[in-house]
Write a protein that holds these residues in place. Structure first.
Motif, PDB file in Angstrom:
ATOM      1  N   GLU A 106       5.279  10.084  -7.800  1.00 41.15           N
ATOM      2  CA  GLU A 106       4.744   8.860  -8.173  1.00 41.15           C
ATOM      3  C   GLU A 106       3.942   8.628  -7.137  1.00 41.15           C
ATOM      4  O   GLU A 106       4.207   9.155  -5.798  1.00 41.15           O
ATOM      5  N   SER A 107       3.259   8.009  -6.405  1.00 38.70           N
ATOM      6  CA  SER A 107       2.266   7.541  -5.377  1.00 38.70           C
ATOM      7  C   SER A 107       3.702   6.883  -4.113  1.00 38.70           C
ATOM      8  O   SER A 107       3.919   6.265  -4.499  1.00 38.70           O
ATOM      9  N   ILE A 108       3.747   8.104  -3.025  1.00 37.53           N
ATOM     10  CA  ILE A 108       4.290   6.845  -1.994  1.00 37.53           C
ATOM     11  C   ILE A 108       3.512   5.370  -1.914  1.00 37.53           C
ATOM     12  O   ILE A 108       4.538   4.782  -1.599  1.00 37.53           O
ATOM     13  N   SER A 109       2.818   5.260  -1.963  1.00 36.91           N
ATOM     14  CA  SER A 109       1.840   3.916  -1.272  1.00 36.91           C
ATOM     15  C   SER A 109       2.972   3.284  -3.042  1.00 36.91           C
ATOM     16  O   SER A 109       3.759   2.091  -2.124  1.00 36.91           O
ATOM     17  N   PHE A 110       2.586   3.537  -3.563  1.00 30.17           N
ATOM     18  CA  PHE A 110       3.453   2.127  -5.063  1.00 30.17           C
ATOM     19  C   PHE A 110       5.083   1.718  -4.734  1.00 30.17           C
ATOM     20  O   PHE A 110       5.304   1.301  -4.466  1.00 30.17           O
ATOM     21  N   LEU A 111       5.578   3.250  -3.838  1.00 27.97           N
ATOM     22  CA  LEU A 111       6.729   3.331  -3.766  1.00 27.97           C
ATOM     23  C   LEU A 111       6.785   2.091  -3.102  1.00 27.97           C
ATOM     24  O   LEU A 111       8.522   1.204  -2.469  1.00 27.97           O
ATOM     25  N   LEU A 112       6.291   2.279  -1.769  1.00 31.01           N
ATOM     26  CA  LEU A 112       6.438   1.882  -0.749  1.00 31.01           C
ATOM     27  C   LEU A 112       6.811   0.115  -0.603  1.00 31.01           C
ATOM     28  O   LEU A 112       7.229  -0.569  -0.428  1.00 31.01           O
ATOM     29  N   ALA A 113       5.317   0.191  -1.734  1.00 30.03           N
ATOM     30  CA  ALA A 113       5.153  -2.109  -2.322  1.00 30.03           C
ATOM     31  C   ALA A 113       6.447  -2.283  -2.469  1.00 30.03           C
ATOM     32  O   ALA A 113       6.611  -3.131  -2.910  1.00 30.03           O
ATOM     33  N   ASN A 114       6.957  -1.051  -3.492  1.00 29.29           N
ATOM     34  CA  ASN A 114       7.934  -1.394  -4.526  1.00 29.29           C
ATOM     35  C   ASN A 114       9.150  -1.642  -4.129  1.00 29.29           C
ATOM     36  O   ASN A 114      10.662  -1.770  -4.498  1.00 29.29           O
ATOM     37  N   LYS A 115       9.491  -1.074  -2.656  1.00 29.60           N
ATOM     38  CA  LYS A 115      10.967  -0.671  -1.496  1.00 29.60           C
ATOM     39  C   LYS A 115      11.749  -0.141  -1.655  1.00 29.60           C
ATOM     40  O   LYS A 115      12.676   0.124  -1.752  1.00 29.60           O
ATOM     41  N   ARG A 116      11.039   1.179  -2.593  1.00 33.03           N
ATOM     42  CA  ARG A 116      11.452   2.158  -3.623  1.00 33.03           C
ATOM     43  C   ARG A 116      12.034   4.121  -2.574  1.00 33.03           C
ATOM     44  O   ARG A 116      11.333   4.516  -2.271  1.00 33.03           O
ATOM     45  N   GLU A 130       0.676  -7.472   1.208  1.00 31.93           N
ATOM     46  CA  GLU A 130       0.702  -8.342   1.108  1.00 31.93           C
ATOM     47  C   GLU A 130      -0.686  -8.952   1.509  1.00 31.93           C
ATOM     48  O   GLU A 130      -1.070  -9.910   0.789  1.00 31.93           O
ATOM     49  N   HIS A 131      -1.434  -8.417   1.991  1.00 29.89           N
ATOM     50  CA  HIS A 131      -3.250  -9.292   2.325  1.00 29.89           C
ATOM     51  C   HIS A 131      -3.487  -8.785   1.244  1.00 29.89           C
ATOM     52  O   HIS A 131      -3.517  -9.388   0.249  1.00 29.89           O
ATOM     53  N   GLY A 132      -3.062  -7.849   0.058  1.00 28.86           N
ATOM     54  CA  GLY A 132      -3.472  -7.741  -1.660  1.00 28.86           C
ATOM     55  C   GLY A 132      -3.195  -8.552  -2.197  1.00 28.86           C
ATOM     56  O   GLY A 132      -3.933  -9.031  -3.222  1.00 28.86           O
ATOM     57  N   VAL A 133      -1.758  -8.628  -2.309  1.00 25.41           N
ATOM     58  CA  VAL A 133      -0.905  -9.495  -3.063  1.00 25.41           C
ATOM     59  C   VAL A 133      -2.518 -11.243  -2.667  1.00 25.41           C
ATOM     60  O   VAL A 133      -2.038 -11.331  -4.165  1.00 25.41           O
ATOM     61  N   ARG A 134      -2.204 -12.001  -1.966  1.00 27.31           N
ATOM     62  CA  ARG A 134      -2.830 -12.830  -2.041  1.00 27.31           C
ATOM     63  C   ARG A 134      -4.209 -13.202  -1.991  1.00 27.31           C
ATOM     64  O   ARG A 134      -5.067 -13.910  -2.083  1.00 27.31           O
ATOM     65  N   GLN A 135      -4.425 -12.211  -2.636  1.00 24.71           N
ATOM     66  CA  GLN A 135      -6.201 -11.808  -3.217  1.00 24.71           C
ATOM     67  C   GLN A 135      -6.318 -11.104  -4.647  1.00 24.71           C
ATOM     68  O   GLN A 135      -5.347  -9.695  -4.571  1.00 24.71           O
ATOM     69  N   LEU A 136      -6.599 -11.474  -5.628  1.00 24.11           N
ATOM     70  CA  LEU A 136      -7.043 -10.728  -6.265  1.00 24.11           C
ATOM     71  C   LEU A 136      -7.407  -8.823  -6.379  1.00 24.11           C
ATOM     72  O   LEU A 136      -8.620  -9.167  -5.757  1.00 24.11           O
ATOM     73  N   PHE A 145     -13.693   5.270  -0.749  1.00 26.44           N
ATOM     74  CA  PHE A 145     -14.643   4.209   0.124  1.00 26.44           C
ATOM     75  C   PHE A 145     -13.841   3.184  -0.268  1.00 26.44           C
ATOM     76  O   PHE A 145     -13.997   2.184   0.501  1.00 26.44           O
ATOM     77  N   TYR A 146     -12.611   3.315  -1.215  1.00 28.39           N
ATOM     78  CA  TYR A 146     -11.917   1.894  -1.767  1.00 28.39           C
ATOM     79  C   TYR A 146     -10.397   2.279  -0.402  1.00 28.39           C
ATOM     80  O   TYR A 146      -9.538   3.286  -0.806  1.00 28.39           O
ATOM     81  N   PRO A 147      -9.949   1.417  -0.245  1.00 18.61           N
ATOM     82  CA  PRO A 147      -8.606   1.201   0.867  1.00 18.61           C
ATOM     83  C   PRO A 147      -7.295   1.097  -0.212  1.00 18.61           C
ATOM     84  O   PRO A 147      -7.533   1.186  -1.407  1.00 18.61           O
ATOM     85  N   ALA A 148      -5.826   2.252   0.114  1.00 17.79           N
ATOM     86  CA  ALA A 148      -4.866   2.851  -1.597  1.00 17.79           C
ATOM     87  C   ALA A 148      -4.883   1.688  -1.723  1.00 17.79           C
ATOM     88  O   ALA A 148      -4.098   1.682  -3.154  1.00 17.79           O
ATOM     89  N   ASN A 149      -4.781   0.101  -1.549  1.00 15.25           N
ATOM     90  CA  ASN A 149      -3.975  -0.827  -2.455  1.00 15.25           C
ATOM     91  C   ASN A 149      -4.979  -1.584  -3.279  1.00 15.25           C
ATOM     92  O   ASN A 149      -4.868  -2.107  -4.135  1.00 15.25           O
ATOM     93  N   VAL A 150      -6.397  -0.928  -3.177  1.00 21.83           N
ATOM     94  CA  VAL A 150      -6.968  -1.364  -4.631  1.00 21.83           C
ATOM     95  C   VAL A 150      -8.056   0.061  -4.803  1.00 21.83           C
ATOM     96  O   VAL A 150      -8.431  -0.313  -5.915  1.00 21.83           O
ATOM     97  N   ARG A 151      -6.912   1.025  -4.886  1.00 25.65           N
ATOM     98  CA  ARG A 151      -8.309   2.727  -4.682  1.00 25.65           C
ATOM     99  C   ARG A 151      -8.301   2.325  -6.706  1.00 25.65           C
ATOM    100  O   ARG A 151      -9.413   2.901  -6.654  1.00 25.65           O
ATOM    101  N   SER A 152      -7.191   2.437  -7.375  1.00 25.72           N
ATOM    102  CA  SER A 152      -7.199   1.945  -8.499  1.00 25.72           C
ATOM    103  C   SER A 152      -8.413   1.583  -9.492  1.00 25.72           C
ATOM    104  O   SER A 152      -9.117   1.238 -10.457  1.00 25.72           O
ATOM    105  N   THR A 153      -7.549   0.348  -8.580  1.00 25.88           N
ATOM    106  CA  THR A 153      -8.579  -0.799  -9.427  1.00 25.88           C
ATOM    107  C   THR A 153     -10.799  -0.360  -8.482  1.00 25.88           C
ATOM    108  O   THR A 153     -11.248  -1.052  -9.660  1.00 25.88           O
ATOM    109  N   GLY A 154     -10.678   0.376  -7.904  1.00 25.55           N
ATOM    110  CA  GLY A 154     -11.999   0.418  -7.541  1.00 25.55           C
ATOM    111  C   GLY A 154     -12.335   1.482  -8.347  1.00 25.55           C
ATOM    112  O   GLY A 154     -13.662   1.557  -8.903  1.00 25.55           O
ATOM    113  N   VAL A 155     -12.075   2.907  -8.208  1.00 21.74           N
ATOM    114  CA  VAL A 155     -11.453   3.467  -9.333  1.00 21.74           C
ATOM    115  C   VAL A 155     -12.372   3.268 -10.374  1.00 21.74           C
ATOM    116  O   VAL A 155     -13.014   3.253 -11.792  1.00 21.74           O
TER     117      VAL A 155
END
Length: 449
Positions: free
Chosen positions: A197-207, A238-244, A372-382
């Motif tokens: 799994e992606s580390i970014s996702f694991l950290l965001a979900n406190k795993r 948290e910055h990403g959560v505040r914005q779609l 080009f996109y930061p990790a919190n929106v990378r999958s969304t951007g691609v």
């Protein structure tokens, strides 16, 4: 190094066995992707003869999988920023594997189209996620070459499909090619165990415990823990959560670049899928035998493999932007040249260049978007870039079928697939080299450095 952001730790990690294993699994998935899409072009002449379908209907059938990929990219493709890369990738594997296998049992064009749409949904959802997973688990110095190496396995799948169409179809019929497309389902138990799994996702979900296991494999020299990284990462999250997430593609100075990247994606896919679908038929119309035309499809995909490898190396040397511009311009020239009768040597060179700079460029344009996109929106951007790009992918086979039905000179058909290369080069040239306003993670990395 005991503190720092996730991106910094991963980017500074040295290439090791864990990186190569991720590359292997993701490359295998891309091979399945290439096979499932290119196989239609390989069996198309047989299918048109068997079912007596018109070129226009054949073009619509060819576009059906690409329409499905657009749906998949817009749904499954962008959902992993919320549900995790690994889970979505495995779901997509089940969808496209089962649908492609079922294609071997259909009895009419309507059933065939339904299966192709579902195949596309699975593939369209998978690709943005394996690109994001690879980008998030690669060191900074090797990121372009890792992503493009993985994506160059799309034409490896294309080579297998072309070879299968040339060897398997005459012996066992066109349906046998789709039975082979069920092989991905056999790999599911292996990927369930080994795909991380992606580390970014694991950290965001406190795993944190799961993140520590992966962190020690990515960067064995890092002596800290995932909890030490969570503060800077959660600021970003948290910055990403505040914005779609989709809205973030158009904020912080990204709007124009996002649109230009979409143009590049769309035109790259128009050239790529138009060629892979109609090359055998166009070459037959240009006076070559059916057997030779399938060999040309094989040559096109071999060139794509070489181009995919070269594009990653070149991007790490001169940058993704300038590499893309060069590749798109070469694509336009080489495709236009295919419309004229050539001797065997020149024809082979043109086919390999066309494959290298259309199919081979797909990896480069994905890497360009992913970085080009930061990790919190990378999958969304691609995912959005790939989804919008599917409009071009859908247009390629469909419009190609329409043009073929008009009995136009063959060189005009090839010219239709060449002009988008020039437009795509201009679009990429207009992109900015900056991401826009730095994300919190980028700032943190800068401070660590």
């Amino acid at each position: 190094m005991s503190m720092g952001t996730t991106d910094y730790v991963v980017e500074e990690a040295r290439l090791n066995r864990f990186h190569l294993l991720i590359l292997f699994w993701c490359s295998m998935l891309m091979t399945f992707d290439g096979y499932d899409l290119v196989i239609y072009g390989s069996v198309l002449p047989y299918l048109m003869s068997d079912w007596k379908i018109s070129p226009v209907l054949a073009g619509i059938i060819g576009s059906s999988a690409l329409f499905g990929m657009m749906i998949g990219a817009l749904t499954l493709g962008i959902s992993s920023d919320r549900f995790g890369r690994r889970r979505v990738i495995l779901i997509c594997l089940c969808v496209f594997g089962a649908a492609a296998l079922t294609n071997g049992f259909v009895t009419n064009p309507t059933e065939f189209i339904i299966c192709r749409v579902l195949t596309g949904v699975g593939l369209g959802g998978m690709v943005p996620n394996i690109v994001a997973l690879m980008a998030e688990n690669s060191s900074k110095s090797k990121r372009n070459i890792m992503i493009t190496t993985m994506l160059c396995f799309f034409p490896v799948g294309g080579v297998i499909a072309a070879f299968s169409g040339k060897v398997v179809t005459p012996e066992f019929g066109w349906r046998a090619n789709f039975f082979l497309a069920g092989v991905p389902l056999v790999t599911l138990p292996i990927l369930l165990r080994y795909l991380p799994e992606s580390i970014s996702f694991l950290l965001a979900n406190k795993r944190y415990d799961d993140a520590d296991k992966i962190l020690c494999k990515i960067a064995p020299s890092f002596k800290g823990t995932a909890r030490q990284l969570v503060t800077s990462h959660m600021d970003m999250h948290e910055h990403g959560v505040r914005q779609l997430r989709t809205v973030q593609l158009f904020t912080e100075g990204r709007a124009l670049n996002t649109l230009l990247i979409w143009v590049g994606f769309g035109l790259c896919m128009l050239m790529m899928y138009g060629l892979t679908t109609w090359l055998p038929k166009l070459m037959v119309a240009n006076g070559y035998s059916l057997g030779s035309s399938l060999t040309f499809l094989l040559t096109l995909n071999i060139g794509a493999i070489l181009g995919g490898l070269l594009s990653g190396w070149l991007a790490d040397k001169i940058g993704g932007k300038y590499s893309l511009i060069l590749f798109f311009l070469v694509a336009a020239v080489s495709i236009a040249g295919l419309g004229y009768k050539q001797n065997q040597i020149v024809l082979t060179i043109l086919l390999m260049l066309a494959g290298a700079t259309t199919i081979g460029t797909l990896g480069l344009v994905h890497a360009f978007a992913a970085l080009f996109y930061p990790a919190n929106v990378r999958s969304t951007g691609v995912g959005w870039a790939a989804a919008v790009g599917r409009f071009g992918a859908v247009a390629g086979p469909a419009v190609g079928g329409y043009l073929f039905a008009q009995d136009l000179p063959v060189n005009l058909n090839f010219l239709f697939f060449a002009v988008p290369g020039v437009i795509a080069a201009i679009a990429i040239a207009l992109t900015s080299n900056k991401r826009g306003t730095e994300s919190n993670t980028d700032v943190a990395v800068a401070s660590v450095k």
